[in-house]
Write a protein that holds these residues in place. Structure first.
Motif, short mmCIF file in Angstrom:
data_model
loop_
_atom_site.label_atom_id
_atom_site.label_comp_id
_atom_site.label_asym_id
_atom_site.label_seq_id
_atom_site.Cartn_x
_atom_site.Cartn_y
_atom_site.Cartn_z
N LYS A 73 12.50 -23.23 90.69
CA LYS A 73 12.29 -21.86 90.83
C LYS A 73 10.82 -21.54 90.55
CE LYS A 73 16.45 -20.29 88.52
NZ LYS A 73 17.10 -19.46 87.27
N SER A 77 11.17 -16.55 92.89
CA SER A 77 11.00 -15.32 93.05
C SER A 77 9.67 -14.81 93.87
CB SER A 77 10.89 -14.50 91.88
OG SER A 77 9.98 -14.74 91.11
N GLN A 78 8.94 -15.73 94.13
CA GLN A 78 7.62 -15.59 94.82
C GLN A 78 7.66 -15.86 96.36
OE1 GLN A 78 4.37 -18.10 93.49
NE2 GLN A 78 2.84 -16.85 94.83
N VAL A 135 12.34 -16.87 99.60
CA VAL A 135 13.50 -16.81 98.44
C VAL A 135 14.93 -16.84 99.21
CG1 VAL A 135 14.36 -15.80 96.57
CG2 VAL A 135 12.00 -15.96 96.96
#
Length: 276
Positions: free
Chosen positions: A226, A263-264, A275
């Motif tokens: 992540k 999430s970037q 993502v």
């Protein structure tokens, strides 16, 4: 059905591959379970209820009817062992001799069995990338499943926790993303090809997307994590530098892509992030 048709219908027939649902076709509530439980239409419409029983019946029907219709498979028990081994080694290079030794059959039998699984849309292969790279390339294909739910079923992975903490997390994630990309290409009939790359000098790319229509080559790194860290793309950036000569020679634009679970999105580390 095709085997029973006497006419070839050459030039008068078109074929469409109806693959398991891709991500955009799965309802939002079921998306989180797709990698673990699969994308077959009936599984998705059942909201992933009764998944194990469904796969039990699917494998049994596939072995007893579909496979024997395609070819005289011989020992079904050995063939099932082959499928289980493939699932345990998903996203790895395919060594027919190694499988033959593990199962106790000959090399040609293993090659035939792989062809049967490809014809039945159970697995697909990615060829190594050869363009002007000569003898540095490892020449074995990699094998992936069209449906990662089947991989998890065959390897005994029943929960997300077991998947994430087990040794197959990375390979299953890689398989999931590549199958999603491949499904999208086939469903949209894009003029794109997929490869992988590994040289004896240590340069590697999990996936190479050759977009022939737009003359682009995307070298891709897939990581289950992540948080994006520079170490994730070090190898890929070195590979991209080595590809400058190919880019000039072929007229294709080259770029790098990092696929991970964070999430970037956007540009960082000199690569595009994504993502899934």
């Amino acid at each position: 059905m095709v085997k029973g048709i006497t006419e070839t219908l050459a030039g008068r027939v078109g074929s469409i591959a109806l693959l398991p649902f891709q991500y955009l076709e799965v309802p939002d509530k079921e998306k989180a379970e797709q990698m673990l439980f699969g994308s077959y239409p009936e599984i998705v419409t059942r909201k992933h209820n009764g998944v194990i029983e469904w796969y039990d019946n699917y494998i049994q029907s596939y072995l007893e009817r579909d496979v024997r219709t395609l070819v005289n498979i011989g020992n079904l028990r050995d063939f099932k062992k082959f499928i289980n081994l493939l699932a345990a080694k998903t996203a790895q290079e395919f060594n027919a001799s190694s499988y033959a030794g593990d199962i106790g059959v000959n090399y040609k039998t293993i090659q035939t069995w792989l062809s049967v699984l490809e014809a039945g849309f159970i697995v697909f292969t990615l060829e190594p990338y050869f363009h002007n790279l000569g003898k540095r390339i490892v020449k074995r294909p990699k094998v992936y499943f069209w449906d990662t739910g089947l991989v998890c079923y065959l390897t005994g992975i029943r929960t997300k926790d077991l998947l994430e903490k087990g040794p197959l997390c990375g390979p299953v994630f890689e398989n999931y993303l590549i199958s999603e990309i491949y499904k999208s290409i086939k469903h949209k009939n894009k003029d794109s090809k997929l490869f992988y790359f590994r040289s004896n000098m240590g340069f590697e790319s999990n996936l190479i997307i050759e977009d022939r229509a737009n003359k682009k080559i995307i070298f891709t790194e897939i990581k289950y994590g992540k948080t994006a860290r520079p170490v994730m793309v070090e190898n890929l950036k070195k590979l991209l530098k080595k590809e400058i000569e190919y880019q000039v020679h072929s007229g294709y634009d080259t770029s790098g892509l990092l696929l991970y679970t964070g999430s970037q999105t956007g540009k960082f580390f000199g690569l595009i992030s994504y993502v899934p």
